[in-house]
Scaffold this motif. Structure first.
Motif, PDB file in Angstrom:
ATOM      1  N   LYS A  22       0.816  -1.214   0.000  1.00 55.56           N
ATOM      2  CA  LYS A  22       0.000   0.000   0.000  1.00 55.56           C
ATOM      3  C   LYS A  22       0.854   1.270   0.000  1.00 55.56           C
ATOM      4  O   LYS A  22       0.521   2.236  -0.681  1.00 55.56           O
ATOM      5  CB  LYS A  22      -0.951   0.014   1.202  1.00 55.56           C
ATOM      6  N   ASP A  23       1.954   1.259   0.742  1.00 50.33           N
ATOM      7  CA  ASP A  23       2.768   2.467   0.885  1.00 50.33           C
ATOM      8  C   ASP A  23       3.626   2.749  -0.342  1.00 50.33           C
ATOM      9  O   ASP A  23       3.727   3.896  -0.789  1.00 50.33           O
ATOM     10  CB  ASP A  23       3.666   2.370   2.116  1.00 50.33           C
ATOM     11  N   ILE A  24       4.246   1.711  -0.892  1.00 52.39           N
ATOM     12  CA  ILE A  24       5.127   1.921  -2.048  1.00 52.39           C
ATOM     13  C   ILE A  24       4.343   2.427  -3.261  1.00 52.39           C
ATOM     14  O   ILE A  24       4.761   3.407  -3.907  1.00 52.39           O
ATOM     15  CB  ILE A  24       5.925   0.644  -2.370  1.00 52.39           C
ATOM     16  N   PRO A  25       3.183   1.851  -3.610  1.00 53.38           N
ATOM     17  CA  PRO A  25       2.407   2.428  -4.719  1.00 53.38           C
ATOM     18  C   PRO A  25       1.971   3.860  -4.446  1.00 53.38           C
ATOM     19  O   PRO A  25       1.934   4.691  -5.360  1.00 53.38           O
ATOM     20  CB  PRO A  25       1.192   1.493  -4.821  1.00 53.38           C
ATOM     21  N   LEU A  26       1.655   4.183  -3.176  1.00 56.15           N
ATOM     22  CA  LEU A  26       1.274   5.549  -2.845  1.00 56.15           C
ATOM     23  C   LEU A  26       2.440   6.502  -3.082  1.00 56.15           C
ATOM     24  O   LEU A  26       2.270   7.591  -3.642  1.00 56.15           O
ATOM     25  CB  LEU A  26       0.801   5.615  -1.390  1.00 56.15           C
ATOM     26  N   MET A  27       3.643   6.078  -2.683  1.00 49.09           N
ATOM     27  CA  MET A  27       4.818   6.929  -2.889  1.00 49.09           C
ATOM     28  C   MET A  27       5.155   7.056  -4.375  1.00 49.09           C
ATOM     29  O   MET A  27       5.682   8.077  -4.802  1.00 49.09           O
ATOM     30  CB  MET A  27       6.009   6.374  -2.117  1.00 49.09           C
ATOM     31  N   MET A  28       4.837   6.033  -5.136  1.00 46.28           N
ATOM     32  CA  MET A  28       5.085   6.082  -6.577  1.00 46.28           C
ATOM     33  C   MET A  28       4.096   7.003  -7.287  1.00 46.28           C
ATOM     34  O   MET A  28       4.467   7.811  -8.137  1.00 46.28           O
ATOM     35  CB  MET A  28       4.985   4.671  -7.173  1.00 46.28           C
TER      36      MET A  28
END
Length: 442
Positions: A100-106
């Motif tokens: 969830k966090d990595i796609p949000l940061m991307m």
């Protein structure tokens, strides 16, 4: 079920990761409003919103901010209140199944940067660090670029937006250790030491980074903050149940038709999420699933209508964790899946404490024997005894999490373990085995 995206509202915007796209969709409006408020007013607003940490523990965010010692008006600060305050972002997403966090940061890195600026202002911090998982190279690059854009536009740096408030933000790449997802191990890693959990107390709010008061927040938590400031506490509380409000990103993977990220209000059920994801793959039936990643006790088909919020999931015998919903069907071996998870925890144990270091090693040996068909009837009891010697006795939550999948799998699928035993060992089964779930699983 019609849903209005909040945290993921910019995902479909062209070049959503750029400052231009962010500003065109009300980006940094929250920061402008926050700088017109006092830090104490901001903390109160976040408290009133009911926002709880999205990193797994679900601790109230505003309350965590309020724990930072602040100097009293008119008094010379002493002790922790006299030290600088730090904000650290835990972007070391490493829980198996969590994405969830990595796609949000991307897709939307500026929402995190804006959340960092607001949170830092609220706790009177002038230095913030975003600690990104080392393997997430592309997310790290996106964040570095977003921070540079924010500096150039005056959202970070000296005299932010002419308010007189200064903030320095650093993006730091970790070395790829799962243990650094534990907040004190993350702080040790930031200071240049080997990532290992610290003894608590003192807690980070009193003695964190460099021995100074520190707030450690998850990516999704801080990305929610600008929406709280823009919409207000009452608006945010309209999403989901009263004690666990707000929009939430659920990571759905495994045996589903359309795996991916699904945003829905807290309290959404797995049945509703499965409907969005097209259901379990055609011709198969759900067998078991994880509500919050591999470190949370398994759920079964009987839990499909449990509201996925912190309190409801806990009442049902598991933890919401990172909302990593991994779905398994009747073709999957729960013992093999549990072995894979346990191998991960044995590999990622930092080795600081004996229960976790030795216990996870022996759990792997026992499970491997069972999977290979070399197990004995006593191995089932031995599994639970070993879990009992880890649960509540390890230095941090990694050890406890390693026992969750084992204890819950034996609770719901004892027959799957028995079926792997040699015929003569199955004959020995009976009253000699306890087969009672340990600790919190009872």
């Amino acid at each position: 079920m019609p849903l209005t995206p909040v945290l993921t509202e910019r995902y479909a915007v062209e070049r959503s990761w750029t400052l231009a796209a962010y500003e065109a969709t009300e980006g940094y409006v929250g920061l402008r409003r926050a700088l017109q408020m006092t830090p104490d007013e901001l903390v109160t607003m976040v408290k009133d919103s009911g926002l709880r940490g999205r990193g797994g523990a679900g601790f109230p965010t505003g309350m965590k901010w309020s724990f930072i010692p602040q100097p009293k008006p008119g008094e010379t600060p002493t002790g922790p209140a006299a030290k600088p305050k730090y904000l650290v972002v835990n972007a070391d997403e490493g829980e198996p199944g969590t994405c969830k966090d990595i796609p949000l940061m991307m897709a939307d890195p500026h929402s995190l940067v804006e959340g960092v600026a607001i949170a830092a202002y609220a706790i009177r911090s002038h230095f913030a660090v975003i600690y990104v998982r080392g393997e997430a190279v592309h997310a790290h690059r996106r964040l570095v670029a977003a921070v540079e854009e924010a500096y150039a536009a005056g959202y970070l740096g000296t005299d932010v937006l002419g308010s007189g408030y200064d903030l320095e933000v650093v993006v730091h790449a970790g070395a790829g250790a799962y243990i650094c997802g534990e907040e004190t191990a993350l702080l040790d890693s930031l200071e240049g030491h080997r990532g290992q959990p610290r003894l608590k107390p003192p807690f980070p709010a009193v003695a964190g980074l460099y021995g100074s008061p520190t707030v450690v927040n998850n990516v999704e938590t801080l990305a929610s903050v600008p929406f709280v400031v823009r919409g207000g506490a009452a608006w945010f509380k309209a999403f989901g149940p009263e004690k666990s409000p707000g929009p939430k990103i659920y990571s759905l993977s495994g045996r589903v038709v359309r795996p991916g990220q699904y945003e829905a209000p807290m309290g959404t059920t797995m049945n509703e999420l499965l409907e969005m994801a097209g259901g379990v793959r055609p011709g198969h039936q759900l067998k078991f699933w994880t509500p919050g990643g591999s470190s949370t006790p398994y759920f079964t088909a009987e839990h499909l209508d449990v509201p996925l919020d912190f309190d409801s999931v806990a009442a049902a015998g598991s933890m919401l964790g990172t909302t990593a919903l991994m779905v398994f069907d009747e073709t999957d071996s729960i013992v093999e899946a549990t072995l894979r998870f346990t191998q991960f925890y044995a590999h990622e144990s930092c080795g600081k404490c004996t229960p976790c270091r030795e216990g996870t090693y022996w759990l792997v040996q026992i499970l491997q024997r069972l999977v290979d068909g070399r197990g004995t009837a006593r191995d089932l009891d031995l599994l639970l005894d070993t879990c009992d010697n880890i649960l509540g006795r390890s230095f941090c939550a990694l050890g406890d999490g390693a026992t969750s999948c084992i204890a819950s799998s034996l609770k719901y699928f004892k027959d799957d373990y028995v079926a792997l035993l040699p015929a003569d060992e199955r004959d020995r089964l009976g009253r000699t085995l306890k087969l009672e779930p340990v600790g919190a699983m009872a």
